[in-house]
Design a protein around this motif. Structure first.
Motif, PDB file in Angstrom:
ATOM      1  N   PHE A  59       0.430  -0.830   0.097  1.00  0.00           N
ATOM      2  CA  PHE A  59       0.409   0.368   0.131  1.00  0.00           C
ATOM      3  C   PHE A  59       0.555   1.025   0.156  1.00  0.00           C
ATOM      4  N   TYR A  60       2.204   0.940   0.218  1.00  0.00           N
ATOM      5  CA  TYR A  60       2.692   2.372   0.695  1.00  0.00           C
ATOM      6  C   TYR A  60       3.879   2.363  -0.829  1.00  0.00           C
ATOM      7  N   ARG A  67      -3.138   8.551  -4.369  1.00  0.00           N
ATOM      8  CA  ARG A  67      -3.592   9.078  -3.054  1.00  0.00           C
ATOM      9  C   ARG A  67      -4.477   9.586  -3.995  1.00  0.00           C
ATOM     10  N   ILE A  85      -2.718  17.757   1.821  1.00  0.00           N
ATOM     11  CA  ILE A  85      -2.099  17.164   2.530  1.00  0.00           C
ATOM     12  C   ILE A  85      -2.203  15.119   1.837  1.00  0.00           C
ATOM     13  N   GLN A  86      -2.998  15.035   2.036  1.00  0.00           N
ATOM     14  CA  GLN A  86      -3.382  14.003   2.109  1.00  0.00           C
ATOM     15  C   GLN A  86      -3.865  13.469   0.696  1.00  0.00           C
ATOM     16  N   LYS A  97       5.234  17.761   2.552  1.00  0.00           N
ATOM     17  CA  LYS A  97       5.723  16.642   3.471  1.00  0.00           C
ATOM     18  C   LYS A  97       6.706  16.850   4.293  1.00  0.00           C
ATOM     19  N   TYR A 251      -7.132   8.984  22.586  1.00  0.00           N
ATOM     20  CA  TYR A 251      -6.194   8.555  22.857  1.00  0.00           C
ATOM     21  C   TYR A 251      -6.509   8.162  24.056  1.00  0.00           C
ATOM     22  N   PHE A 290      -9.271   3.712  16.224  1.00  0.00           N
ATOM     23  CA  PHE A 290      -9.101   5.304  15.628  1.00  0.00           C
ATOM     24  C   PHE A 290      -9.327   4.964  14.737  1.00  0.00           C
ATOM     25  N   ALA A 294      -6.822   3.198   5.310  1.00  0.00           N
ATOM     26  CA  ALA A 294      -7.254   4.487   4.850  1.00  0.00           C
ATOM     27  C   ALA A 294      -6.581   3.389   3.065  1.00  0.00           C
ATOM     28  N   PRO A 352      -1.108   2.124  13.453  1.00  0.00           N
ATOM     29  CA  PRO A 352      -3.138   3.303  13.781  1.00  0.00           C
ATOM     30  C   PRO A 352      -2.274   4.866  13.610  1.00  0.00           C
ATOM     31  N   CYS A 364       1.061   9.158   9.127  1.00  0.00           N
ATOM     32  CA  CYS A 364       1.386  10.901   9.950  1.00  0.00           C
ATOM     33  C   CYS A 364       2.684  10.986  10.432  1.00  0.00           C
ATOM     34  N   PRO A 365       2.539  12.524  10.328  1.00  0.00           N
ATOM     35  CA  PRO A 365       4.232  13.348  10.755  1.00  0.00           C
ATOM     36  C   PRO A 365       3.812  13.410  12.117  1.00  0.00           C
ATOM     37  N   THR A 370       2.075  12.598  19.381  1.00  0.00           N
ATOM     38  CA  THR A 370       1.092  12.257  19.475  1.00  0.00           C
ATOM     39  C   THR A 370       1.754  10.474  20.426  1.00  0.00           C
TER      40      THR A 370
HETATM   41  C1  HEM Z   1      -1.862  11.227   8.492  1.00  0.00           C
HETATM   42  C2  HEM Z   1      -3.367   8.878  11.452  1.00  0.00           C
HETATM   43  C3  HEM Z   1      -2.437  12.779  15.321  1.00  0.00           C
HETATM   44  C4  HEM Z   1      -1.153  15.299  10.735  1.00  0.00           C
HETATM   45  C5  HEM Z   1      -2.836  10.500   9.429  1.00  0.00           C
HETATM   46  C6  HEM Z   1      -2.507   8.962   8.747  1.00  0.00           C
HETATM   47  C7  HEM Z   1      -3.722   7.936   9.624  1.00  0.00           C
HETATM   48  C8  HEM Z   1      -2.972   9.318  10.690  1.00  0.00           C
HETATM   49  C9  HEM Z   1      -4.299   6.945   9.913  1.00  0.00           C
HETATM   50  C10 HEM Z   1      -3.167   8.481   6.706  1.00  0.00           C
HETATM   51  C11 HEM Z   1      -1.881   7.867   6.876  1.00  0.00           C
HETATM   52  C12 HEM Z   1      -2.208   7.322   5.351  1.00  0.00           C
HETATM   53  O1  HEM Z   1      -2.748   8.341   4.780  1.00  0.00           O
HETATM   54  O2  HEM Z   1      -1.356   6.440   4.728  1.00  0.00           O
HETATM   55  C13 HEM Z   1      -3.284   9.950  13.750  1.00  0.00           C
HETATM   56  C14 HEM Z   1      -3.994   9.420  14.510  1.00  0.00           C
HETATM   57  C15 HEM Z   1      -3.526  10.737  15.738  1.00  0.00           C
HETATM   58  C16 HEM Z   1      -3.464  11.322  14.480  1.00  0.00           C
HETATM   59  C17 HEM Z   1      -4.801   8.247  15.178  1.00  0.00           C
HETATM   60  C18 HEM Z   1      -3.985  10.534  17.517  1.00  0.00           C
HETATM   61  C19 HEM Z   1      -4.426  11.674  17.166  1.00  0.00           C
HETATM   62  C20 HEM Z   1      -1.338  13.418  14.433  1.00  0.00           C
HETATM   63  C21 HEM Z   1      -1.472  14.401  14.366  1.00  0.00           C
HETATM   64  C22 HEM Z   1      -0.662  15.564  13.571  1.00  0.00           C
HETATM   65  C23 HEM Z   1      -1.050  15.164  12.040  1.00  0.00           C
HETATM   66  C24 HEM Z   1      -0.599  14.725  15.989  1.00  0.00           C
HETATM   67  C25 HEM Z   1       0.073  17.108  13.205  1.00  0.00           C
HETATM   68  C26 HEM Z   1       0.313  17.055  14.384  1.00  0.00           C
HETATM   69  C27 HEM Z   1      -1.195  14.318   9.801  1.00  0.00           C
HETATM   70  C28 HEM Z   1      -0.644  14.673   8.998  1.00  0.00           C
HETATM   71  C29 HEM Z   1      -0.937  13.616   7.412  1.00  0.00           C
HETATM   72  C30 HEM Z   1      -1.859  12.531   8.821  1.00  0.00           C
HETATM   73  C31 HEM Z   1      -0.523  16.126   8.120  1.00  0.00           C
HETATM   74  C32 HEM Z   1      -1.098  13.467   6.282  1.00  0.00           C
HETATM   75  C33 HEM Z   1       0.575  12.766   5.832  1.00  0.00           C
HETATM   76  C34 HEM Z   1      -0.133  13.141   4.115  1.00  0.00           C
HETATM   77  O3  HEM Z   1      -0.552  12.522   3.932  1.00  0.00           O
HETATM   78  O4  HEM Z   1       1.961  12.499   3.867  1.00  0.00           O
HETATM   79  N1  HEM Z   1      -2.704  10.252  10.391  1.00  0.00           N
HETATM   80  N2  HEM Z   1      -3.434  11.262  13.151  1.00  0.00           N
HETATM   81  N3  HEM Z   1      -1.366  13.169  13.181  1.00  0.00           N
HETATM   82  N4  HEM Z   1      -1.589  12.884   9.789  1.00  0.00           N
HETATM   83 FE1  HEM Z   1      -2.455  11.995  11.593  1.00  0.00          FE
END
Ligand code: HEM
Length: 417
Positions: A59-60, A67, A85-86, A97, A251, A290, A294, A352, A364-365, A370
C-alpha cells in the motif's frame, strides 16, 4: 499465478460497513480465510480490501498506490479539507511533507509537551472544584489551547469553547451522517475563514508570530514552483496540524480507560522508567480502535499475490485489522504492553497512524507528537492527580467512528498531587 479473490457480494456494501464499522474488513477476512477480498462501497465502486504487513508494504509503495481521487468527498469536506496533503502524490507531496516534518524537531516536541503540561495543571485546579469532570470534553479544551499556542495561532480565552468544539467536529463528523456530519462541514467553513484571515495578517506583517511555529512556516512556505500556497490551502494545512492534536483527546480517554480497566497496569507504571510508559502507550494505540482504514487507488495495472489490480481500483488498507492481525501479534485481542519489550520495530505492523516512511509516504507526521503527549497524559493521570471513577457506561462501540467510551470517562473527587 492469477486467481479470483473472494467477493463480498452486493451492489453497494456501504450499509454493512456502517453496521460493522471497524470490524467490517476483519469479519470478511475471517469468513473468507484471506487477507484480500473485493467489495463494492461508496456508491458501488469496486474496492479491494487488504490487511497484514505485506499489504502495508504494498500500500505504501507509491509505484503501485496513489492518493489522487481516493478520499471520499465527505471526508474532504470535514476531516482533511480540499487540496490537503492527504490527497497529493509524488514530488509535490514530498515537498509539502517536508514542511510538516520540519515542524517535528526534538525542540518543538519538547515545546508542545511543556505547553500541554502547563495547560493540564491549570485545568486540574478547576476540576478540583467540580462535582464531576468529563475527561474527553476537558481534554479537547486543553488540547485546543495547546495546539493553537504551539502552532502560533492566537486564541482568545473567550473563544476556547467555540474553537475546541469546532475542531472536535472536524474529526467527529467524517464518518457520520445527518446533523453530526453537517456540524463538521459548518465547523470546517468557520475555521478556514478564521485561519485565512490570520494567514493574511502574517503575510502582510500585521500579525507577528514566532518563526518556528506552524502558522508562520505555513504562511511563508513556498511550494516546488516557488509560490506561496493560496490562503485557503494554507488554512487547510494549519488545520492539519491543530485538528489532529485535538484528536489526541480520544487516545487520552483510552489511556485513562486502560489504566482503570486493565488489572495491574497502574501498579506497573508507578515509579516506572520512560520505556514502560512508552510500551503502555504503544499498546493503547495498537489495541483501541481509532482510524479504521486508509484509502488509495491503483496507479497502474499490476499483479499482487495473485490478484490483478486494475488502474484506478480503490484499495482500502485495514488499519484496525492489521493492528490485531494474528500473524503479527500474539493474543491480539488482549492488552499486553510487554509485547513491545523486545519487539523488532517495523514500519509495517504497528500502523494506527499509517505505515511506511514519514518523508516519502503518507505516514502520519504527528506520530511522535502523539506518543509524547500520550506519555505525558499518562504521567499526569498517575503522578499528578488523584481521582475517582464513578459507575458509568465505559463501553465503546465498534461502529461509531471515532470510537469513544459512551460516558466519555467521568471522574470525580479530583485532587492535584
Ligand atoms: C496522516 C492517524 C495525530 C497530522 C495520518 C494517517 C493516519 C493518521 C491513519 C493516514 C496515513 C495514510 O494516509 O497512509 C492519526 C491518529 C492520530 C494522529 C490516530 C492521533 C490523534 C496527528 C497529529 C498530527 C497529524 C498530532 C499533526 C500534528 C497528520 C497529517 C497527515 C496524517 C498532516 C497526512 C500525511 C500525508 O498525507 O503525507 N494520521 N494521526 N496527525 N496525520 Fe495523523
Amino acid at each position: 499465478y492469477r486467481e479470483q479473490i473472494p467477493i463480498d457480494k452486493g451492489f453497494d456494501n456501504s450499509l454493512a460497513m456502517m453496521r460493522e464499522g471497524y470490524l467490517y474488513i476483519t469479519n470478511r477476512r475471517k469468513r473468507f480465510g484471506r487477507d484480500m477480498f473485493e467489495t463494492r462501497l461508496l456508491g458501488g465502486q469496486k474496492a479491494i480490501c487488504i490487511a497484514g504487513d505485506e499489504a502495508v508494504k504494498m500500500f505504501y509503495d507509491e509505484s503501485k498506490i496513489m492518493r489522487k481521487g481516493a478520499a471520499p468527498k465527505r471526508v474532504k469536506q470535514t476531516l482533511f479539507g480540499e487540496k490537503a496533503i492527504q490527497t497529493m502524490d509524488d514530488a509535490s507531496h514530498k515537498h509539502r511533507k517536508q514542511l510538516f516534518m520540519s515542524l517535528m524537531t526534538d525542540k518543538r516536541l519538547e515545546d508542545v509537551v511543556d505547553i500541554f503540561k502547563k495547560e493540564w495543571a491549570a485545568a486540574v485546579e478547576v476540576w478540583e472544584s467540580k462535582n464531576e469532570v468529563i475527561l474527553y470534553n476537558e481534554a479537547i479544551k486543553v488540547l485546543a489551547v495547546t495546539a493553537c499556542n504551539w502552532a502560533g495561532v492566537p486564541l482568545d480565552k473567550d473563544d476556547v469553547d467555540l474553537r475546541a468544539s469546532q475542531l472536535e467536529a472536524l474529526f467527529d463528523s467524517a464518518a457520520a451522517v445527518g446533523p453530526r456530519h453537517w456540524k463538521g462541514r459548518h465547523a470546517r467553513n468557520a475555521l478556514e475563514l478564521w485561519l485565512q484571515q490570520l494567514i493574511e495578517d502574517v503575510r502582510n506583517g500585521n500579525l507577528k508570530v514566532p518563526e518556528e511555529t506552524a502558522l508562520h512556516q505555513m504562511a511563508l512556505y513556498r511550494d516546488s514552483n516557488g509560490e506561496h500556497l493560496n490562503t485557503h490551502v494554507t488554512a487547510v494545512e494549519v488545520l492539519n496540524i491543530i485538528r489532529p492534536i485535538v484528536a489526541i483527546a480520544v487516545y487520552i480517554v483510552f489511556v485513562a480507560l486502560a489504566l482503570f480497566e486493565k488489572a495491574g497496569e497502574k501498579e506497573k507504571l508507578s515509579n516506572a522508567e520512560d520505556d514502560v510508559y512508552e510500551m503502555f502507550v504503544q499498546e493503547v494505540r495498537r489495541y483501541y480502535p481509532f482510524f479504521p482504514f486508509a484509502a488509495g487507488r491503483a496507479r497502474e495495472d499490476f499483479l499482487w499475490k495473485g490478484h490483478d489490480f486494475k488502474k484506478g481500483n480503490l484499495v482500502l488498507l485495514d488499519i484496525y485489522g492489521t493492528n490485531h492481525h494474528p500473524n503479527l501479534w500474539e493474543n491480539p485481542d488482549q492488552f499486553i504492553p510487554e509485547r513491545f519489550k523486545e519487539r523488532q520495530e517495523s514500519p509495517y505492523d504497528l500502523v494506527p497512524q499509517g505505515g511506511g516512511d514519514y518523508y516519502t509516504g503518507h505516514r502520519c507526521p504527528g506520530e511522535w507528537l502523539t506518543v509524547e503527549i500520550m506519555k505525558s497524559s499518562l504521567d499526569l493521570l498517575i503522578n499528578r492527580m488523584d481521582y475517582h471513577v464513578p459507575k458509568q457506561d465505559l463501553s465503546y462501540s465498534m461502529m461509531r467512528m471515532p470510537s469513544l467510551p459512551k460516558s466519555r470517562f467521568v471522574m470525580n473527587q479530583v485532587k492535584k498531587i
